[in-house]
Design a protein around this motif. Sequence first.
Motif, PDB file in Angstrom:
ATOM      1  N   LEU A  58      -0.265  -1.661   3.360  1.00  0.00           N
ATOM      2  CA  LEU A  58      -0.800  -2.647   4.300  1.00  0.00           C
ATOM      3  C   LEU A  58      -0.841  -2.055   5.706  1.00  0.00           C
ATOM      4  CD1 LEU A  58       1.107  -5.814   3.006  1.00  0.00           C
ATOM      5  CD2 LEU A  58      -1.254  -5.107   2.486  1.00  0.00           C
ATOM      6  N   PRO A  59      -1.619  -2.670   6.618  1.00  0.00           N
ATOM      7  CA  PRO A  59      -1.708  -2.138   7.989  1.00  0.00           C
ATOM      8  C   PRO A  59      -0.361  -1.907   8.674  1.00  0.00           C
ATOM      9  CG  PRO A  59      -3.417  -3.767   7.639  1.00  0.00           C
ATOM     10  CD  PRO A  59      -2.579  -3.771   6.398  1.00  0.00           C
ATOM     11  N   PRO A  60       0.645  -2.802   8.524  1.00  0.00           N
ATOM     12  CA  PRO A  60       1.941  -2.496   9.146  1.00  0.00           C
ATOM     13  C   PRO A  60       2.542  -1.180   8.666  1.00  0.00           C
ATOM     14  CG  PRO A  60       1.853  -4.796   8.482  1.00  0.00           C
ATOM     15  CD  PRO A  60       0.640  -4.143   7.905  1.00  0.00           C
ATOM     16  N   GLY A  61       2.321  -0.861   7.388  1.00  0.00           N
ATOM     17  CA  GLY A  61       2.825   0.412   6.868  1.00  0.00           C
ATOM     18  C   GLY A  61       2.206   1.595   7.577  1.00  0.00           C
ATOM     19  N   ALA A  62       0.919   1.492   7.903  1.00  0.00           N
ATOM     20  CA  ALA A  62       0.253   2.572   8.630  1.00  0.00           C
ATOM     21  C   ALA A  62       0.859   2.746  10.021  1.00  0.00           C
ATOM     22  CB  ALA A  62      -1.247   2.275   8.737  1.00  0.00           C
ATOM     23  N   PHE A  63       1.137   1.632  10.702  1.00  0.00           N
ATOM     24  CA  PHE A  63       1.760   1.707  12.029  1.00  0.00           C
ATOM     25  C   PHE A  63       3.143   2.343  11.946  1.00  0.00           C
ATOM     26  CE2 PHE A  63      -1.386  -1.527  13.294  1.00  0.00           C
ATOM     27  CZ  PHE A  63      -1.738  -1.039  14.539  1.00  0.00           C
ATOM     28  N   ILE A  64       3.910   1.963  10.934  1.00  0.00           N
ATOM     29  CA  ILE A  64       5.266   2.496  10.790  1.00  0.00           C
ATOM     30  C   ILE A  64       5.237   4.000  10.547  1.00  0.00           C
ATOM     31  CG2 ILE A  64       7.330   2.466   9.339  1.00  0.00           C
ATOM     32  CD1 ILE A  64       6.756  -0.540   8.877  1.00  0.00           C
ATOM     33  N   VAL A  65       4.387   4.449   9.616  1.00  0.00           N
ATOM     34  CA  VAL A  65       4.296   5.892   9.320  1.00  0.00           C
ATOM     35  C   VAL A  65       3.821   6.653  10.550  1.00  0.00           C
ATOM     36  CG1 VAL A  65       3.143   7.632   7.917  1.00  0.00           C
ATOM     37  CG2 VAL A  65       3.913   5.502   6.857  1.00  0.00           C
TER      38      VAL A  65
ATOM     39  N   GLY B  27      -1.932   9.508   4.869  1.00  0.00           N
ATOM     40  CA  GLY B  27      -2.471   9.070   3.594  1.00  0.00           C
ATOM     41  C   GLY B  27      -1.571   9.432   2.429  1.00  0.00           C
ATOM     42  N   ALA B  28      -1.027  10.655   2.444  1.00  0.00           N
ATOM     43  CA  ALA B  28      -0.153  11.087   1.355  1.00  0.00           C
ATOM     44  C   ALA B  28       1.131  10.266   1.319  1.00  0.00           C
ATOM     45  CB  ALA B  28       0.167  12.571   1.510  1.00  0.00           C
ATOM     46  N   ILE B  29       1.735  10.046   2.480  1.00  0.00           N
ATOM     47  CA  ILE B  29       2.978   9.270   2.536  1.00  0.00           C
ATOM     48  C   ILE B  29       2.753   7.841   2.069  1.00  0.00           C
ATOM     49  CG2 ILE B  29       4.714   8.310   4.098  1.00  0.00           C
ATOM     50  CD1 ILE B  29       4.406  10.857   5.792  1.00  0.00           C
ATOM     51  N   ARG B  30       1.694   7.212   2.557  1.00  0.00           N
ATOM     52  CA  ARG B  30       1.428   5.823   2.176  1.00  0.00           C
ATOM     53  C   ARG B  30       1.090   5.710   0.687  1.00  0.00           C
ATOM     54  NH1 ARG B  30      -2.879   3.106   5.944  1.00  0.00           N
ATOM     55  NH2 ARG B  30      -2.103   1.250   4.855  1.00  0.00           N
ATOM     56  N   GLU B  31       0.329   6.670   0.176  1.00  0.00           N
ATOM     57  CA  GLU B  31      -0.047   6.621  -1.236  1.00  0.00           C
ATOM     58  C   GLU B  31       1.170   6.820  -2.143  1.00  0.00           C
ATOM     59  OE1 GLU B  31      -2.978   8.901  -4.449  1.00  0.00           O
ATOM     60  OE2 GLU B  31      -3.056   9.430  -2.314  1.00  0.00           O
ATOM     61  N   ILE B  32       2.024   7.770  -1.801  1.00  0.00           N
ATOM     62  CA  ILE B  32       3.199   8.041  -2.629  1.00  0.00           C
ATOM     63  C   ILE B  32       4.151   6.841  -2.627  1.00  0.00           C
ATOM     64  CG2 ILE B  32       5.275   9.455  -2.809  1.00  0.00           C
ATOM     65  CD1 ILE B  32       3.584  11.809  -1.775  1.00  0.00           C
ATOM     66  N   ILE B  33       4.430   6.327  -1.431  1.00  0.00           N
ATOM     67  CA  ILE B  33       5.371   5.209  -1.340  1.00  0.00           C
ATOM     68  C   ILE B  33       4.752   3.919  -1.883  1.00  0.00           C
ATOM     69  CG2 ILE B  33       6.701   3.761   0.258  1.00  0.00           C
ATOM     70  CD1 ILE B  33       6.949   6.193   2.078  1.00  0.00           C
TER      71      ILE B  33
ATOM     72  N   ALA C 207       2.151   1.482 -10.964  1.00  0.00           N
ATOM     73  CA  ALA C 207       1.807   1.351  -9.547  1.00  0.00           C
ATOM     74  C   ALA C 207       2.455   0.124  -8.926  1.00  0.00           C
ATOM     75  CB  ALA C 207       0.288   1.285  -9.371  1.00  0.00           C
ATOM     76  N   SER C 208       2.800  -0.887  -9.753  1.00  0.00           N
ATOM     77  CA  SER C 208       3.421  -2.096  -9.222  1.00  0.00           C
ATOM     78  C   SER C 208       4.840  -1.837  -8.725  1.00  0.00           C
ATOM     79  CB  SER C 208       3.454  -3.186 -10.295  1.00  0.00           C
ATOM     80  OG  SER C 208       4.249  -2.784 -11.401  1.00  0.00           O
ATOM     81  N   GLN C 209       5.408  -0.674  -9.084  1.00  0.00           N
ATOM     82  CA  GLN C 209       6.738  -0.327  -8.608  1.00  0.00           C
ATOM     83  C   GLN C 209       6.717   0.191  -7.171  1.00  0.00           C
ATOM     84  OE1 GLN C 209       8.215   2.527 -11.397  1.00  0.00           O
ATOM     85  NE2 GLN C 209       8.232   1.106 -13.130  1.00  0.00           N
ATOM     86  N   GLY C 210       5.525   0.435  -6.647  1.00  0.00           N
ATOM     87  CA  GLY C 210       5.412   0.950  -5.293  1.00  0.00           C
ATOM     88  C   GLY C 210       5.800  -0.074  -4.250  1.00  0.00           C
ATOM     89  N   PHE C 211       5.987   0.409  -3.043  1.00  0.00           N
ATOM     90  CA  PHE C 211       6.379  -0.437  -1.911  1.00  0.00           C
ATOM     91  C   PHE C 211       5.111  -0.939  -1.243  1.00  0.00           C
ATOM     92  CE2 PHE C 211       8.524  -0.690   2.440  1.00  0.00           C
ATOM     93  CZ  PHE C 211       9.091  -1.920   2.150  1.00  0.00           C
ATOM     94  N   LEU C 212       4.791  -2.224  -1.418  1.00  0.00           N
ATOM     95  CA  LEU C 212       3.512  -2.770  -0.981  1.00  0.00           C
ATOM     96  C   LEU C 212       3.287  -2.604   0.512  1.00  0.00           C
ATOM     97  CD1 LEU C 212       0.914  -4.330  -1.593  1.00  0.00           C
ATOM     98  CD2 LEU C 212       2.219  -6.458  -1.329  1.00  0.00           C
ATOM     99  N   LEU C 213       4.340  -2.688   1.306  1.00  0.00           N
ATOM    100  CA  LEU C 213       4.190  -2.606   2.758  1.00  0.00           C
ATOM    101  C   LEU C 213       3.495  -1.317   3.182  1.00  0.00           C
ATOM    102  CD1 LEU C 213       4.814  -3.765   5.592  1.00  0.00           C
ATOM    103  CD2 LEU C 213       7.015  -2.550   5.482  1.00  0.00           C
ATOM    104  N   ALA C 214       3.731  -0.250   2.431  1.00  0.00           N
ATOM    105  CA  ALA C 214       3.124   1.042   2.788  1.00  0.00           C
ATOM    106  C   ALA C 214       1.611   1.002   2.699  1.00  0.00           C
ATOM    107  CB  ALA C 214       3.677   2.144   1.897  1.00  0.00           C
TER     108      ALA C 214
END
Length: 236
Positions: free
Chosen positions: A190-197, A150-156, A181-188
């Motif tokens: 989304l569900p694929p971001g969770a799989f990657i992390v 959660g922390a990694i996805r929220e920060i990125i 917040a729009s500067q963040g990486f949207l993929l993080a």
Amino acid sequence: MNGHGTIANELGVNGLWKQNPALIQMLGLCPTLAVSTSFVNAVSLGLATVVVMMIASTAVAVLRHVIPREIRIPVFILIIAGLVTVVDLLMNAYLHSLYLVLGIFVPLIVTNCIVLARVEAFAAKNRPDYAGLDALMMGLGLVWVLALIGAIREIIGQGTLFAGIEWIVPSWSAITLFGDASQGFLLAMLPPGAFIVLGFLVAAHNALTAWQKARTKKRTLAASAPAAPTPIGGEA
């Protein structure tokens, strides 16, 4: 006393690291991936799961001799469902904003594989104190993985940390790491971001485990190696 301490240590190490439910057993991936869009959401659902696991495991361990084996699974699910209903109502009453965000995933704790698996595999075969400790350690093992994801996805993803903490403690607020917040990486987010992390965390866990095993093996070999013979006369 030493025996009890050894068992407690083993349960702690297994739950937090060796048999971590998220990184090793791959249980409860639905909430792990769906709710871990922020630190607060992930930890909140994880702690709710810990409460249900501890009470359910302890109750099943107490009643294990009186529950007929043929109907044990329906009885286990009934106990878990009753506890989840209580947690669901309490969150709705006292943490309503957080409850709305977590949504259906609070009631879905009933079907969470982690809860039923520990009740069936451990609590139904062991004494109540061990069952409660096992549930606590397995639950905390899930919580720290959820918190990290959660922390990694929220920060990125949105450049903040502890977003939504005001739902729990009104006087607190989120930490903004970068302005928009729009500067963040949207993929993080989304569900694929969770799989990657999660994939990176599993790889890191496997690498650390392999390093620990290699280090332990090296120490064992060094300790078991025969000592060099002493030269005759004490001369090299």
